[in-house]
Design an enzyme around this catalytic site. Structure first.
Site, short mmCIF file in Angstrom:
data_model
loop_
_atom_site.label_atom_id
_atom_site.label_comp_id
_atom_site.label_asym_id
_atom_site.label_seq_id
_atom_site.Cartn_x
_atom_site.Cartn_y
_atom_site.Cartn_z
N THR A 76 41.21 40.44 14.85
CA THR A 76 42.29 41.53 15.53
C THR A 76 41.34 42.01 16.85
OG1 THR A 76 43.28 42.16 13.59
CG2 THR A 76 43.24 43.75 15.54
N SER A 203 38.64 33.99 13.01
CA SER A 203 38.52 35.03 11.84
C SER A 203 37.90 34.63 10.51
CB SER A 203 39.58 35.91 11.79
OG SER A 203 39.65 36.75 10.55
N CYS A 329 59.11 43.54 6.38
CA CYS A 329 59.57 44.73 5.60
C CYS A 329 58.49 45.32 4.84
CB CYS A 329 60.74 44.33 4.57
SG CYS A 329 62.17 43.70 5.66
C1 LIG Z 1 45.03 37.08 10.64
C2 LIG Z 1 45.46 36.99 11.83
C3 LIG Z 1 44.81 37.54 12.80
C4 LIG Z 1 43.88 38.92 12.72
O1 LIG Z 1 42.66 38.62 12.15
P1 LIG Z 1 41.76 39.55 11.18
O2 LIG Z 1 40.44 39.09 10.90
O3 LIG Z 1 42.77 39.71 9.90
O4 LIG Z 1 41.82 40.70 11.96
C5 LIG Z 1 45.00 37.48 14.19
N1 LIG Z 1 45.77 36.14 14.50
C6 LIG Z 1 46.21 35.47 13.59
C7 LIG Z 1 47.24 34.32 14.05
C8 LIG Z 1 46.04 35.64 12.09
O5 LIG Z 1 46.72 34.72 11.24
#
Ligand SMILES: *Cc1c(COP(=O)(O)O)cnc(C)c1O
Length: 392
Positions: A76, A203, A329
């Site tokens: 994020t 991530s 939801c």
């Molecule tokens: C999980 C995810 C994120 C966010 O990553 P986090 O490390 O959980 O903040 C962003 N983009 C995609 C496509 C994801 O699957």
């Protein structure tokens, strides 16, 4: 006699367990080698060296140079930084951003925030399989466009985007290209040059690393406003004492995820295909969401008519199956998922969608188990539903 309760975790797109090798690599950096990498003594140098080793592991995994990798608090933050950082740095050059309608909220919501500040954003449509046509990217470009952001693969429906072609459009017009590769790492080869990416988000907890750690790749020379102001960490571009254990875990996890990818992806894709075929064969009035072939090896997303996704989740949970729904939801809103809606799914299909995402911990037994319980769950829900076939 009580039978041992079975369970199957099938929500790896939400998060994965931290793999033991990553935990083992992290452990010394909590209480033994706990130094602050910015300090000037041997204990600190150990921590600093560990961070730099991890930077090298991330760089090697995505075809980058170590100095182009910046650690963040996760996907994020990396997405926010890319979108808002380019927008701020290039405000004098333009005010227009192109993205897709099916991005993760970590990209879409920063775009919305920029719109409130006067930027203009084009949300490209996708086809029924969730693919962005590079031609529509080309058509959306204006002389005010400063950034194109399209994800490498979608977290809900698993559709893989033609990012190399989109990156080429960006570069032909001298526009920066960002890709959210959070779901791509460990699933298929990710190469920043091959993709034409100037920025790329990843991530750790999506590929066997710890939660709360990620990275943004920033191509050398890319103009990007700092996201966190403070100390001089991360070459002065992302301040804050490094999450040393998290970064070490990320490095180890990405190294292993990429090394194991060929075998792992093939094994997982075979389970995916058995699940899809098994579900479509056993349950009438069902369709596959997402692309039939250009698809993450671990993603199953199916729409069941006449049922609510949330009810499926509750019944599956009671049977030990952890899954996810396509509709948003969880937020107590009855809005169907923006991804399924953008694919043109009618609401009655979008509301009854189920996502199962596999991981390296899953076995053929897990697939058998889900296939043995899911058709009965759908049948029961349809019998109970006022929307059921022949009732509406
Ligand atoms: C999980 C995810 C994120 C966010 O990553 P986090 O490390 O959980 O903040 C962003 N983009 C995609 C496509 C994801 O699957």
């Amino acid at each position: 006699m009580e039978r041992r309760r079975r369970s199957a975790y099938m929500d790896h797109a939400a998060t994965t367990p931290t793999r033991p090798e990553a935990v083992e690599a992290m452990l010394p950096y909590f209480s033994e080698r706990f130094g602050n990498p910015s300090s000037l003594y041997a204990l600190a140098r150990e921590a600093k060296e560990a961070v730099e080793e991890a930077r090298g592991q991330v760089a090697a995994a995505i075809g980058a140079r170590p100095e182009e990798v910046y650690f963040t608090s996760g996907g994020t933050e990396a997405d926010n930084w890319a979108v808002k950082g380019v927008a701020a740095a290039l405000r004098g050059k333009g005010d227009h951003i192109i993205t897709s309608a099916i991005e993760h909220h970590a990209v879409l919501h920063p775009c919305r925030a920029l719109e409130r500040k006067g930027y203009r954003v084009t949300y490209l449509p996708v086809d029924e399989f969730g693919r962005v046509d590079p031609g529509t990217v080309e058509d959306a470009v204006t002389d005010r466009t400063i950034l194109i952001s399209v994800m490498a693969a979608n977290n809900e429906i698993g559709t893989i985007q033609p990012v190399a072609a989109i990156g080429k459009v960006a570069h032909d017009h001298g526009i920066l290209f960002h890709t959210d590769a959070v779901q791509a790492i460990g699933a298929f080869p990710v190469d920043v040059d091959g993709m034409g990416a100037d920025l790329l988000a990843l991530s750790a907890h999506k590929f066997g690393g710890p939660k709360g750690t990620g990275a943004l790749y920033v191509r050398k020379g890319t103009r990007l406003e700092t996201f966190m102001d403070g100390g001089a960490q991360e070459r002065g571009r992302r301040a804050g004492t490094e999450n040393v254990p998290g970064i070490v875990g990320l490095g180890r996890a990405i190294e292993l995820a990429v090394a194991e990818m060929p075998r792992n992806s093939a094994r997982i894709a075979a389970m995916r295909d058995r699940l899809i075929r098994g579900i479509l064969d056993a349950v009438p009035d069902t369709r596959l969401n997402g692309h039939p072939t250009e698809r993450l090896p671990n993603n199953v997303n199916v729409a069941f008519r006449y049922v609510e996704g949330e009810s499926i989740l509750l019944m599956l949970d009671a049977l030990g199956v952890s899954a996810s729904t396509g509709s948003a939801c969880t937020s107590a809103s009855l809005e169907p998922s923006h991804v399924l809606t953008a694919c043109g799914l009618p609401p009655e299909h979008a509301h009854g969608s189920l996502r199962l995402t596999l991981g390296s911990g899953n076995t053929e037994d897990d697939v058998d188990y889900v296939l043995s319980v899911l058709p009965g769950v759908i049948e029961r829900l349809r019998q109970m539903s006022p929307l059921g076939p022949g009732r509406a």
